[in-house]
Design an enzyme around this catalytic site. Structure first.
Site, PDB file in Angstrom:
ATOM      1  N   CYS A  53       0.873  -1.178   0.000  1.00  0.00           N
ATOM      2  CA  CYS A  53       0.000   0.000   0.000  1.00  0.00           C
ATOM      3  C   CYS A  53       0.906   1.222   0.000  1.00  0.00           C
ATOM      4  O   CYS A  53       1.690   1.412   0.944  1.00  0.00           O
ATOM      5  CB  CYS A  53      -0.863  -0.031   1.257  1.00  0.00           C
ATOM      6  SG  CYS A  53      -1.906   1.429   1.470  1.00  0.00           S
ATOM      7  N   CYS A 108      -0.169   3.543  -6.568  1.00  0.00           N
ATOM      8  CA  CYS A 108      -1.204   3.007  -5.673  1.00  0.00           C
ATOM      9  C   CYS A 108      -1.439   1.581  -6.143  1.00  0.00           C
ATOM     10  O   CYS A 108      -1.596   1.343  -7.353  1.00  0.00           O
ATOM     11  CB  CYS A 108      -2.491   3.814  -5.780  1.00  0.00           C
ATOM     12  SG  CYS A 108      -3.893   3.037  -4.929  1.00  0.00           S
TER      13      CYS A 108
HETATM   14  N1  DGL Z   1      -3.692   0.452  -2.351  1.00  0.00           N
HETATM   15  C1  DGL Z   1      -3.516   1.642  -1.552  1.00  0.00           C
HETATM   16  C2  DGL Z   1      -2.277   2.372  -2.054  1.00  0.00           C
HETATM   17  O1  DGL Z   1      -1.405   1.741  -2.648  1.00  0.00           O
HETATM   18  C3  DGL Z   1      -4.820   2.387  -1.579  1.00  0.00           C
HETATM   19  C4  DGL Z   1      -4.954   3.387  -0.542  1.00  0.00           C
HETATM   20  C5  DGL Z   1      -6.338   3.742  -0.147  1.00  0.00           C
HETATM   21  O2  DGL Z   1      -6.954   2.954   0.576  1.00  0.00           O
HETATM   22  O3  DGL Z   1      -6.774   4.842  -0.497  1.00  0.00           O
HETATM   23  O4  DGL Z   1      -2.113   3.559  -1.865  1.00  0.00           O
END
Ligand code: DGL
Length: 270
Positions: free
Chosen positions: A70, A194
């Site tokens: 993340c 992301c």
């Molecule tokens: N997959 C997360 C990232 O890489 C998403 C973050 C979120 O929950 O907004 O930033």
């Protein structure tokens, strides 16, 4: 010990898939905090607290090291977590550095001073919290000089993906590319910063056009983890088991995950 992968929700599955391909024999445990996703619109204190809780849940499931799959957690919480919270015998790794090493053509552990690199203009697509943390720019500045970064906070995109509304997600990806192009018309490279965004990578690639090299994290993170486990064989187990934990509704989350990955992904309640 298993390797743990943590995300706010389902996006980290893109990293999970690449890691599972690269390390078929390594036991893996995934935890997605779908009950509290998205993180990208939360403040840094909340992201820090939720990330620590997620890492603890993965420790309980027998995982170490833990990968923050993340960017939001890596950008807003990792440094604080490593400096003020993490016991010295545990490892938590982020997803930024492998991507920046690829962008700046560095090998792991190359600590030479920042230098000129081929890429000059980078478009960064990420959550509002990742953009606000400026961690990408900071890590880049340790390795390269003269790179112009234009960041686009992609509001709404993670919500649409978590909701399984891929038509909306693709439309949002295109509109965020258009918004960025007004400020940086000709990037050399674009970073999907992301772990949810590879699920709509085609929409980004098409909207950016063939001249822009799109850097997507999952394979880079998997290669970097494989390298880490080669250098730390004491942390590498075998057996190839896979477990999926969620703070959300397991049936609903399993359905969404199956939609994204094209095969059944049986989530358990965390
Ligand atoms: N997959 C997360 C990232 O890489 C998403 C973050 C979120 O929950 O907004 O930033």
């Amino acid at each position: 010990m298993a390797v743990g992968l943590f995300d706010s929700g389902l996006g980290g599955l893109t990293v999970f898939e690449a890691v599972a391909r690269a390390l078929p024999d390594t036991p893996l445990v995934y935890f997605g905090d779908s009950a509290r996703a998205p993180y990208g619109t939360r403040d840094a204190d909340a992201i820090f607290r939720f990330t620590c809780e997620g890492v603890e849940r993965l420790w309980e499931a027998g995982a170490d090291p833990v990968i923050l799959a993340c960017n939001t957690a890596s950008a807003a919480a990792l440094r604080r977590l490593q400096e003020s919270w993490l016991p010295t015998d545990k490892r938590v790794l982020g997803v930024f550095v492998p991507m920046i090493e690829a962008l700046t053509e560095r090998r792991w552990g190359d600590n030479a001073p920042p230098r000129q690199v081929a890429v000059q203009r980078v478009a960064l697509f990420a959550t509002p919290a990742t953009v606000a943390a400026r961690s990408f720019q900071r890590e880049l500045a340790f390795r390269a000089v003269g790179v112009d970064v234009e960041a686009q906070p992609c509001g709404g995109l993670v919500d649409a993906i978590e909701a399984g509304d891929m038509a909306l997600a693709e439309a949002l990806a295109r509109s965020h590319v258009e918004a960025l192009a007004r400020r940086m018309p000709n990037p050399d490279a674009a970073v999907l910063g992301c772990t949810h965004y590879p699920l709509v990578e085609r929409a980004f690639v098409d909207a950016l056009g063939p001249e822009v090299r799109v850097i997507s994290q999952p394979e880079l993170v998997a290669a970097s983890l494989a390298d880490y486990l080669r250098r730390h064989p004491d942390r590498a187990s075998t057996g190839g088991t896979r477990r999926f934990l969620t703070s959300g509704d397991p049936a609903r989350v399993s359905d969404r995950a199956a939609l994204f990955l094209g095969r059944p992904i049986p989530f358990e309640a965390a």
